[in-house]
Design an enzyme around this catalytic site. Structure first.
Site, PDB file in Angstrom:
ATOM      1  N   ALA A 234       0.834  -1.207   0.000  1.00 52.49           N
ATOM      2  CA  ALA A 234       0.000   0.000   0.000  1.00 52.49           C
ATOM      3  C   ALA A 234       0.871   1.259   0.000  1.00 52.49           C
ATOM      4  O   ALA A 234       1.199   1.786  -1.072  1.00 52.49           O
ATOM      5  CB  ALA A 234      -0.942  -0.045   1.187  1.00 52.49           C
ATOM      6  N   ARG A 235       1.243   1.742   1.164  1.00 54.10           N
ATOM      7  CA  ARG A 235       2.117   2.900   1.292  1.00 54.10           C
ATOM      8  C   ARG A 235       3.080   2.650   2.446  1.00 54.10           C
ATOM      9  O   ARG A 235       2.690   2.128   3.493  1.00 54.10           O
ATOM     10  CB  ARG A 235       1.310   4.165   1.620  1.00 54.10           C
ATOM     11  N   GLU A 264      10.854   6.744  -0.444  1.00 56.41           N
ATOM     12  CA  GLU A 264      11.304   6.133  -1.702  1.00 56.41           C
ATOM     13  C   GLU A 264      12.107   7.141  -2.524  1.00 56.41           C
ATOM     14  O   GLU A 264      11.761   8.317  -2.530  1.00 56.41           O
ATOM     15  CB  GLU A 264      10.075   5.650  -2.495  1.00 56.41           C
ATOM     16  N   HIS A 282       8.540  -0.412  -5.314  1.00 50.27           N
ATOM     17  CA  HIS A 282       7.214   0.135  -5.650  1.00 50.27           C
ATOM     18  C   HIS A 282       6.813  -0.314  -7.066  1.00 50.27           C
ATOM     19  O   HIS A 282       6.619   0.514  -7.958  1.00 50.27           O
ATOM     20  CB  HIS A 282       7.205   1.659  -5.524  1.00 50.27           C
TER      21      HIS A 282
HETATM   22  C1  8YV Z   1       1.774   3.459  -8.986  1.00 43.63           C
HETATM   23  C2  8YV Z   1       0.643   3.760  -6.688  1.00 43.63           C
HETATM   24  O1  8YV Z   1       2.986   2.759  -9.071  1.00 43.63           O
HETATM   25  O2  8YV Z   1      -1.524   3.632  -7.549  1.00 43.63           O
HETATM   26  C3  8YV Z   1      -0.792   4.081  -6.702  1.00 43.63           C
HETATM   27  O3  8YV Z   1      -1.210   4.830  -5.812  1.00 43.63           O
HETATM   28  O4  8YV Z   1       1.339   4.132  -5.820  1.00 43.63           O
HETATM   29  C4  8YV Z   1       1.239   2.918  -7.721  1.00 43.63           C
HETATM   30  O5  8YV Z   1       0.452   1.857  -8.046  1.00 43.63           O
HETATM   31  C5  8YV Z   1       2.102   4.829  -9.228  1.00 43.63           C
HETATM   32  O6  8YV Z   1       1.049   5.677  -9.027  1.00 43.63           O
HETATM   33  C6  8YV Z   1       2.617   4.950 -10.662  1.00 43.63           C
HETATM   34  O7  8YV Z   1       2.788   6.244 -10.992  1.00 43.63           O
END
Ligand code: 8YV
Length: 317
Positions: A234-235, A264, A282
């Site tokens: 997730a985060r 990151e 990620h």
């Molecule tokens: C993506 C993400 O890698 O969807 C999200 O919130 O963090 C990731 O899945 C990212 O947004 C790609 O730009």
């Protein structure tokens, strides 16, 4: 004249970039030697922003874009965008909801399997020639069976549900926690995260990060216990990284599979020495199929907003 778009993160799909370039004048901020100067020169003409879920956009930058009509997040997490500010400005903030569910769930399973079965550690053992030097079976510790593990899902949104469905196929009983019980699922609801951790062999973090910073702390990790595994797709900031590093080092939990980190691209270096950890960069949505589908959704959202329509996937308007 083509509308001006500001892009904060690269999109790795050539066909999407070609279409963006055909339709818009795209200012790729990450390619600019002087980002601030780029905004000073072009800020007033920018009508759309494309950003990644982790990157989002600061309020300060939105304030420098007076003609902005849309923030198109190329992802599902909108925790790095000031949604209240966007709402106050009637600015649509869109996401690629639904496009990456399956891939993120797939990577959660890959991290769980890899960590429990020591896939990456044993890969390093073979590549380094250590197997030849230490051919005795005892050189590699026995791994942990995944099938049948009790799995706790933290956050039963789209991704959480897709992970639950997958682990069910491994014969794993599923419990979950969320802000409230979901009436449409048969999995057991546990309102208390610590209790969920106590009742789980693996906790898989799939929650949105908007209001849950530091959710997984030392107390939750201790409840998970020395036989327990943590997976986070997730985060990073949902987990207190210092607590996690300590718990892994002291073997107060069995292992972790991590795709996301607080700062990151920096993962805590202390993790690099640990064989009970699988690390990714990620990457959960990073397949050709998903990134193409996400790019299509970004293009569609931009087209709708710049035609004066409400974008279908707007969260704020
Ligand atoms: C993506 C993400 O890698 O969807 C999200 O919130 O963090 C990731 O899945 C990212 O947004 C790609 O730009």
């Amino acid at each position: 004249m083509k509308p001006h778009i500001l892009q904060l993160n690269p999109i790795l799909v050539p066909s999407i970039n070609q279409r963006l370039d055909a339709l818009y004048t795209v200012h790729r901020l990450y390619e600019q030697p002087d980002a601030d100067a780029c905004i000073s020169v072009h800020g007033a003409s920018i009508r759309g922003v494309i950003t990644g879920g982790h990157t989002g956009i600061t309020r300060a930058l939105m304030e420098r874009l007076p003609a902005l009509e849309i923030v198109a997040v190329n992802g599902v997490g909108t925790d790095a965008v000031d949604l209240d500010y966007a709402r106050a400005r009637s600015l649509p903030v869109t996401g690629t909801f639904g496009a990456l569910t399956e891939d993120v769930a797939d990577l959660a399973i890959a991290l769980l399997l890899s960590t429990c079965r020591n896939v990456c550690a044993v890969d390093r053992f073979v590549r380094s020639g250590a197997w030849v030097r230490h051919p005795q079976p005892s050189a590699i510790p026995l791994a942990r069976r995944c099938s049948g593990m009790r799995v706790g899902i933290v956050g039963l949104g789209r991704v959480g549900r897709a992970v639950a469905t997958r682990v069910n196929a491994f014969g794993c009983p599923v419990r979950y926690t969320d802000l409230q019980a979901m009436p449409d699922v048969a999995w057991a609801y546990e309102p208390e995260l610590r209790q969920l951790a106590r009742d789980s062999d693996a906790l898989i973090v799939c929650a949105a990060a908007d209001k849950a910073e530091g959710l997984i702390d030392a107390a939750v990790l201790d409840a998970l216990g020395p036989q327990g595994f943590l997976v986070n797709v997730a985060r990073g900031r949902l987990v207190r990284e210092a607590d996690l590093v300590r718990a892994l080092r002291e073997r107060r939990i069995a292992g972790a599979g991590l795709d996301v980190f607080i700062d990151e691209p920096h993962a805590p270096p202390a993790l690099f020495e640990l064989d009970n950890v699988t690390l990714q960069a990620h990457r959960a949505s990073a397949t050709v199929e998903t990134r193409t589908a996400m790019g299509e959704m970004v293009l569609a959202s931009l087209a709708q907003a710049l035609a004066g329509e409400r974008p279908t996937h707007s969260l704020t308007t």
